[in-house]
Write an enzyme that holds these catalytic residues in place. Structure first.
Site, PDB file in Angstrom:
ATOM      1  NE  ARG A  94      -3.353  -0.386   2.988  1.00  0.00           N
ATOM      2  CZ  ARG A  94      -4.039  -0.119   4.091  1.00  0.00           C
ATOM      3  NH1 ARG A  94      -3.656  -0.635   5.262  1.00  0.00           N
ATOM      4  NH2 ARG A  94      -5.072   0.683   4.041  1.00  0.00           N
ATOM      5  NE  ARG A 361      -8.228   9.012   4.553  1.00  0.00           N
ATOM      6  CZ  ARG A 361      -8.134   8.408   3.379  1.00  0.00           C
ATOM      7  NH1 ARG A 361      -6.970   8.009   2.926  1.00  0.00           N
ATOM      8  NH2 ARG A 361      -9.199   8.188   2.653  1.00  0.00           N
ATOM      9  CB  SER A 789      -6.821  53.351   4.348  1.00  0.00           C
ATOM     10  OG  SER A 789      -7.350  52.151   3.809  1.00  0.00           O
ATOM     11  CB  CYS A 856      -9.452  49.728   1.916  1.00  0.00           C
ATOM     12  SG  CYS A 856      -8.611  51.047   1.024  1.00  0.00           S
ATOM     13  CE1 TYR A 876      -9.506  49.686   7.817  1.00  0.00           C
ATOM     14  CE2 TYR A 876      -8.579  50.965   9.639  1.00  0.00           C
ATOM     15  CZ  TYR A 876      -9.063  50.898   8.339  1.00  0.00           C
ATOM     16  OH  TYR A 876      -9.106  52.013   7.557  1.00  0.00           O
TER      17      TYR A 876
HETATM   18  P1  ADP Z   1      -6.027   3.962  -0.421  1.00  0.00           P
HETATM   19  O1  ADP Z   1      -4.902   4.778   0.046  1.00  0.00           O
HETATM   20  O2  ADP Z   1      -6.375   4.189  -1.833  1.00  0.00           O
HETATM   21  O3  ADP Z   1      -7.175   3.988   0.528  1.00  0.00           O
HETATM   22  P2  ADP Z   1      -5.297   1.430   0.726  1.00  0.00           P
HETATM   23  O4  ADP Z   1      -3.855   1.162   0.855  1.00  0.00           O
HETATM   24  O5  ADP Z   1      -5.967   1.896   1.955  1.00  0.00           O
HETATM   25  O6  ADP Z   1      -5.491   2.444  -0.459  1.00  0.00           O
HETATM   26  O7  ADP Z   1      -5.937   0.070   0.195  1.00  0.00           O
HETATM   27  C1  ADP Z   1      -7.011  -0.058  -0.639  1.00  0.00           C
HETATM   28  C2  ADP Z   1      -8.055  -0.945  -0.027  1.00  0.00           C
HETATM   29  O8  ADP Z   1      -7.550  -2.228   0.291  1.00  0.00           O
HETATM   30  C3  ADP Z   1      -8.640  -0.386   1.249  1.00  0.00           C
HETATM   31  O9  ADP Z   1     -10.017  -0.582   1.257  1.00  0.00           O
HETATM   32  C4  ADP Z   1      -7.988  -1.212   2.321  1.00  0.00           C
HETATM   33  O10 ADP Z   1      -8.785  -1.306   3.451  1.00  0.00           O
HETATM   34  C5  ADP Z   1      -7.788  -2.556   1.640  1.00  0.00           C
HETATM   35  N1  ADP Z   1      -6.640  -3.241   2.200  1.00  0.00           N
HETATM   36  C6  ADP Z   1      -5.382  -2.786   2.237  1.00  0.00           C
HETATM   37  N2  ADP Z   1      -4.566  -3.655   2.866  1.00  0.00           N
HETATM   38  C7  ADP Z   1      -5.333  -4.679   3.245  1.00  0.00           C
HETATM   39  C8  ADP Z   1      -5.067  -5.883   3.965  1.00  0.00           C
HETATM   40  N3  ADP Z   1      -3.852  -6.179   4.425  1.00  0.00           N
HETATM   41  N4  ADP Z   1      -6.086  -6.713   4.180  1.00  0.00           N
HETATM   42  C9  ADP Z   1      -7.336  -6.419   3.719  1.00  0.00           C
HETATM   43  N5  ADP Z   1      -7.643  -5.306   3.042  1.00  0.00           N
HETATM   44  C10 ADP Z   1      -6.656  -4.434   2.801  1.00  0.00           C
HETATM   45 MG    MG Z   2      -7.309   3.499   2.291  1.00  0.00          MG
END
Ligand code: ADP
Ligand code: MG
Ligand code: MG
Length: 898
Positions: A94, A361, A789, A856, A876
């Protein structure tokens, strides 16, 4: 440099504070692990490695060994081995940058499935269907991300490998009477995988790799490369994210939401991201994996009752289907929000009734939601007032002031279709069906609505250019919803009654067909879609209690005053409602364009001598007095800065033959005589010509009349027991002598009015600082003037030597070539123009420490410029009424940042 950071089994090398190194996703996976939340084990390869890779085109020496070591740790926790024939471990690879870039970079799931590991996994899971479902997903993602995009094979639009494979999947579903992918059998899926692989070979001239390690490193490299992918680069340009940050890569043990009915995957927000309500909100899909929810391939189920929508109406919620899991999830979301002290956007997967968290996040939200959440979190004691104020971006206020559909007209209109309200406010425009069309129509000055079955990151430029976005698929967490929410754009998604033909550029819905260019109106707050154009209307912000609360908080923190630019009592009243503390600029010339007044104005301009001029001016006096009365009254007891006549006079002259004729008649002169007088007024450079205080110096009777009108209005209000506070402002002063000349006239007129009326009143006389020479001699001017101003529009014009009206000819080139970072008329040029502002402030206050100083120009409503003015010690800023709330917030933030 430590290239690899482990997380799993309750322990992690990194934490939430390591975002720069581990990216947001990696840092939060580590944090959640340490918090004891169930997270599949894994590890993060740092952004430093990405930067190393971008620089050297290969990895640091020891990376492979380190990855092997830490993969061992993951294998130990999982009791599985990567690439093993009997008990194989699968991983996801990822991307994850420091700041989230939704959908911009790549992820590959189910890495490690090969002809060697497939039989073992089938035996272990006892579920052949699941294994081939995972395999076909791996093949699709890998072909797209690694074999096409990262290899920079550019297939023509719509001919990419992913589209090709998706089409084959569609065909397979059709052939087997499956309405969605979950209905395909093991046999179907197995066959699909074979077709996929041969298609890949034909299209990309390369074999899909049948080796776990090759898959792993192919994916890692592709994720690093995706940082410089076309989409990611253009997203960073729009969002102003530096290109040298790099991304991290997260490798994580797979958990499976696609192993049958006890499995699921979902996306949720700890509070509603569209309204800000403190309700756990989300969507889920049974027997699905990864991005199925976000991709909008099936209509997702609601997480709970509160998440139920028009679309998901009768679908069962997670709360109903898996109550125990729901309770756990709810506890975790509470824990996460409390821990991070902000709304979280979370991803989860349920494998055989076991819950796993895959991401958290800070969630994107629109302006309405941002304000409500921030204010409610203060009330709940989660965050303090300072944090609340920093949570809302000034632009988000702009967004909630965006117009809504005119309710009366909307009520009478026939609803065409209903979708999900993904981005509030109203939008009306002409239909386009591709992002490229949206962009080019927008460039031609048209208002467009982008209609797509679903959007993808490839569409962002067109989404940006549209008034509103409408999709037929996807839920509140779909790509379109996410992006629109980030930008505060009107958006309706999942409007499933629409059937869209992108090829024919038409859409049909409930028997109606609409084509490209037809008008459509979208209500992003209710999800309703209407044919034709419905007019938009402003919103009443003062009915929004969260907005009011937030505005009160800005007033506790800020030092900088906020005034408004207003030329009419109506604007003044509006601005008061928004919290303006006075008028910083009232332009008197706008008052003269009224048809009843313009003729007297014209008579004054073309007058031959003082006598004629006085006659015309006296006709204007009662009008001016009435205007000043209204404005001073609306603002009392707050100050109103009134600028004396400023623009070049020819702006007021008649253009049309019949107007000329009328004027000649009024003046009782011949048409030829009038023509000559007008020709005499012609200037080569009116902007640098006979304007500003130069007018009042040539024609003192103009200043006299304007001063008298101001003071007579003031007297009238004083007699009505009000406390008006006029500040008379002399424009375009370049030397103190000019100012003294004008001031004498104003003061003497004030004395006369006081004597005549026997009434006392307060007033100030000051000047606009809008010429470089005024900044350079500010110490001399400040001895005479009671306030300054800064007129930063003219100051920018004269410092750069750019004509404001002609900058359009070259500004685009300057921005493109990065000669200018931005339009200096929108956000102040701090280095150049700003230096003169600072000089003016310092010199002015040197001789007159109490000198009141404001600004202004247009810059008074720009948050970046407001910070600069705060730091420069101004008293201001003044901006248009609708920017007043933005300026109040920006001023508070400027104070808090010190
Ligand atoms: P994005 O940044 O586009 O959200 P992600 O890295 O979160 O991409 O991954 C895309 C999808 O795959 C997400 O829905 C995430 O929950 C799922 N996913 C990522 N890693 C795993 C994992 N180890 N097991 C199951 N699902 C995963
Ligand atoms: Mg994600
Ligand atoms: Mg993604």
């Amino acid at each position: 440099m430590k290239p690899v950071y482990f997380f799993g089994g309750g322990k992690a090398d990194g934490s939430a504070s390591d975002k720069n190194l581990l990216g947001g996703k990696g840092a939060n996976l580590a944090e959640m692990t340490t918090l004891g939340i169930p997270v599949p084990p894994g590890f993060t390869i740092s952004t430093e490695v990405c930067r190393h890779y971008m620089e050297h085109d290969n990895y640091p020496d020891n990376l492979e060994r380190q990855v092997r070591d830490v993969l061992n740790q993951v294998e130990n926790i999982m009791g599985q081995t990567f690439g093993d024939a009997e008990n194989p471990l699968l991983v996801s690879v990822r991307s994850g940058a420091r700041q989230s870039m939704p959908g911009m970079m790549e992820t590959v799931l189910n890495v490690g499935l090969t002809s060697k590991t497939i039989p073992g996994l089938i035996e272990k899971s006892n579920d052949e269907r699941f294994v081939y479902d995972a395999y076909r997903r791996l093949i699709t993602m890998y072909a797209d991300v690694v074999m096409e995009k990262a290899a920079v094979i550019e297939l023509s639009e719509g001919k990419g490998i992913r589209e090709k494979l998706d089409k084959i999947l569609e065909k397979m579903k059709k052939q087997n009477g499956a309405t969605n992918d979950a209905e395909l059998s093991a046999k179907n899926l197995k066959e699909l995988c074979d077709i996929f692989k041969s298609t890949i070979k034909d299209t990309l001239k390369n074999e899909f790799p049948d080796d776990s390690n090759t898959q792993l490193w192919g994916s890692i490299t592709a994720v690093f490369k995706s940082w410089n992918g076309k989409r990611a680069v253009s997203y960073r340009n729009i969002e102003n994210i530096p290109h040298d940050w790099g991304t991290a890569v997260n490798i994580q043990a797979m958990v499976f939401g696609n192993m049958g009915d006890g499995c699921a995957t979902g996306v949720a927000f700890t509070r509603n991201p569209a309204t800000g309500e403190n309700n756990f909100y989300g969507e889920w899909l049974p027997n699905a994996q990864g991005e199925d929810v976000v991709a909008g391939l099936r209509t997702p189920n609601p997480l709970n009752q509160m998440s139920r929508s028009h679309e998901s109406g009768s679908l069962p919620s997670l709360e109903e289907m898996m109550p125990d899991i729901y309770v756990k999830l709810d506890a975790i979301q509470n824990q996460l929000e409390y821990h991070y002290k902000d709304m979280q956007d979370i991803e989860f997967t349920i494998q055989n009734e076991r819950l796993w968290m895959l991401q958290t996040r800070v969630g994107k939200r629109n302006g309405t939601a941002a304000i409500r959440m921030a204010v409610e979190m203060t009330e709940e004691g989660l965050i303090d007032e300072q944090t609340t104020l920093m949570r809302v971006k000034p632009e988000q206020l702009d967004e909630i002031m965006h117009p809504m559909l005119d309710m009366e007209v909307e009520k009478q209109s026939k609803v065409l279709a209903i979708g999900l309200p993904a981005g509030p406010g109203g939008g009306s425009g002409q239909i386009v069906f591709t992002a490229d069309d949206a962009e080019s129509w927008h460039k031609d000055g048209k208002r467009v609505i982008l209609v797509r079955s679903e959007t993808s990151p490839e569409d962002v430029h067109g989404m940006y250019a549209s008034e509103a976005i409408l999709t037929s698929r996807g839920g509140m967490t779909s790509h379109a919803a996410l992006v629109a929410r980030g930008w505060g754009k009107c958006c309706v998604v999942g409007c499933s009654d629409l059937s869209i033909s992108t090829q024919e550029k038409s859409l049909s819905v409930n028997g109606t067909t609409l084509n490209e260019g037809d008008w459509l109106t979208v209500n992003g707050s209710s999800g309703k879609v209407y044919p034709g154009a419905i007019p938009l209307k402003d919103v009443n912000l003062n009915k929004n209690p969260y907005f009011k609360k937030l505005m009160e908080m800005t007033d506790h923190q800020r030092k900088l005053g906020v005034r408004t630019n207003a030329d009419s009592p109506a604007d003044a009243i509006k601005a008061r409602e928004f919290g303006a503390e006075g008028i910083g600029l009232c332009r008197t010339e706008h008052m003269f364009f009224d048809p009843k007044r313009i003729s007297a104005m014209r008579e004054m301009i073309v007058a031959e001598d003082e006598n004629e001029r006085r006659k015309a001016i006296m006709k204007l006096l009662p009008h001016q007095k009435k205007d000043f009365y209204g404005i001073l009254k609306a603002m009392a007891p707050h100050p109103v800065t009134i600028r004396l006549l400023d623009p070049p006079l020819h702006e007021f002259l008649p253009q049309e033959p019949d107007q000329m004729e009328q004027l000649a008649k009024d003046l009782d002169i011949s048409a030829n005589e009038l023509k000559m007088r007008i020709e005499n007024l012609h200037e080569q450079n009116p902007m640098l010509g006979h304007r500003g205080c130069r007018l009042g110096i040539s024609y003192p009777e103009i200043t006299e009349m304007q001063a008298r009108a101001i003071f007579e209005a003031t007297v009238q209000l004083v007699l009505e027991n009000m406390s008006p506070l006029p500040e008379v402002m002399v424009p375009l002063v370049g030397s103190v002598a000019e100012f003294i000349h004008q001031r004498k006239i104003i003061d003497s007129e004030a004395l006369k009015v006081k004597d005549e009326s026997g009434t006392q009143f307060k007033y100030l006389v000051g000047t606009m600082i809008e010429l470089p020479r005024a900044c350079a001699t500010a110490d001399q001017i400040a001895k005479e003037a009671q306030f300054f101003s800064f007129g930063t529009n003219d100051l920018t014009q004269t410092v750069f030597g750019f004509s404001r009206d002609d900058i359009g000819g070259f500004l685009p080139d300057y921005l493109e070539e990065k000669i200018l970072p931005h339009d200096p008329f929108q956000s102040i040029d701090q280095n150049g123009v700003g230096t003169l502002v600072k000089m003016g402030v310092e010199k002015g206050r040197d001789v007159n420490p109490k000198l009141k100083i404001g600004i202004c120009g247009e810059h008074g409503g720009d948050p970046e410029s407001i910070r600069f003015f705060h730091d420069s010690g101004l008293n201001y800023v003044s901006c248009s009424p609708f920017r007043v709330p933005i300026a109040r917030l920006a001023a508070a933030q400027a104070q808090l940042q010190n």
